[in-house]
Motif scaffolding. Structure first.
Motif, PDB file in Angstrom:
ATOM      1  N   UNK A 153     -18.072 184.140  83.433  1.00  0.00           N
ATOM      2  CA  UNK A 153     -18.834 183.088  82.648  1.00  0.00           C
ATOM      3  C   UNK A 153     -18.652 181.759  83.449  1.00  0.00           C
ATOM      4  N   UNK A 154     -19.959 181.187  83.871  1.00  0.00           N
ATOM      5  CA  UNK A 154     -20.054 180.057  84.481  1.00  0.00           C
ATOM      6  C   UNK A 154     -20.069 180.251  86.008  1.00  0.00           C
ATOM      7  N   UNK A 155     -19.870 181.373  86.446  1.00  0.00           N
ATOM      8  CA  UNK A 155     -19.733 181.414  87.901  1.00  0.00           C
ATOM      9  C   UNK A 155     -20.966 182.562  88.419  1.00  0.00           C
ATOM     10  N   UNK A 213     -11.837 188.917  83.860  1.00  0.00           N
ATOM     11  CA  UNK A 213     -12.532 188.759  82.978  1.00  0.00           C
ATOM     12  C   UNK A 213     -13.977 188.477  83.351  1.00  0.00           C
ATOM     13  N   UNK A 214     -15.068 189.407  82.910  1.00  0.00           N
ATOM     14  CA  UNK A 214     -16.251 189.515  83.282  1.00  0.00           C
ATOM     15  C   UNK A 214     -17.443 190.434  82.829  1.00  0.00           C
ATOM     16  N   UNK A 215     -18.558 190.258  83.519  1.00  0.00           N
ATOM     17  CA  UNK A 215     -19.224 191.515  83.326  1.00  0.00           C
ATOM     18  C   UNK A 215     -19.241 192.074  84.383  1.00  0.00           C
ATOM     19  N   UNK A 231     -12.778 192.078  79.409  1.00  0.00           N
ATOM     20  CA  UNK A 231     -12.014 190.894  78.919  1.00  0.00           C
ATOM     21  C   UNK A 231     -10.489 191.171  78.922  1.00  0.00           C
ATOM     22  N   UNK A 232      -9.721 190.275  79.753  1.00  0.00           N
ATOM     23  CA  UNK A 232      -8.318 190.395  79.745  1.00  0.00           C
ATOM     24  C   UNK A 232      -7.926 189.265  79.183  1.00  0.00           C
ATOM     25  N   UNK A 233      -6.799 189.488  78.107  1.00  0.00           N
ATOM     26  CA  UNK A 233      -6.315 188.201  77.578  1.00  0.00           C
ATOM     27  C   UNK A 233      -4.916 188.114  78.295  1.00  0.00           C
TER      28      UNK A 233
END
Length: 126
Positions: free
Chosen positions: A41-43, A91-93, A123-125
Motif C-alpha cells: 500500500x502506498x508504494x 504484505x502486499x499484492x 497479509x502478514x500480521x
C-alpha cells in the motif's frame, strides 16, 4: 490469448509460510519466462523473484533472498513462490507475470513482461 492466474495468498502471522502459485495458459508453458512482483500500500510495485524457462536460473530481490524460493513444473504448467519466515513488510499484492520474448535467463524488469495476472493478496500480521 495468454492468461496468467495467481493463487495462494492469504492472511498469516509473522514467521509463517505461504506458497503462491502461478498458472499461465495460451502457449506451451516452457516458452514463458516468469516473474513475481509485489506492491505494498502506498508504494511502487517491486521485483520479488524470477525464473528462466527451464527453471535453471533464478533471481531474487534483496529483501526476500534466503526466505523465498521460486520454482516451476513445466509438465504441470505452474510456477511456485515458496515464502518462508514472512514479515509484516512482505504484505502486499503479489503479481505473476509472463514473458514470451526470446530473451535468455531471467527477466527482472517489469517492462519486460507482457502478460500479468490480477494479483493475490498477502497479509502478514505481527
Amino acid at each position: 490469448q495468454v492468461q496468467v492466474v495467481e493463487s495462494g495468498g492469504g492472511l498469516v502471522q509473522a514467521e509463517d509460510s505461504l506458497r503462491l502459485s502461478c498458472a499461465a495458459s495460451g502457449r506451451t508453458f516452457s516458452a514463458y519466462r516468469v516473474g513475481w512482483f509485489r506492491q505494498a500500500p502506498g508504494k511502487e510495485r517491486e521485483f520479488v523473484s524470477a525464473i528462466s524457462r527451464t527453471g535453471g536460473t533464478t533471481s531474487y530481490g534483496d529483501s526476500v533472498k534466503g526466505r523465498f524460493t521460486i520454482s516451476r513444473d513445466n509438465a504441470k504448467n505452474i510456477v511456485f513462490l515458496q515464502m518462508n519466515s514472512l514479515k509484516p513488510e512482505d504484505t502486499g499484492i503479489y503479481y505473476c507475470a509472463a514473458d514470451l520474448t526470446t530473451g535468455l535467463g531471467v527477466a527482472v524488469s517489469q517492462a519486460t513482461y507482457d502478460y500479468w495476472g490480477q494479483g493475490t493478496q498477502v497479509t502478514v500480521s505481527s
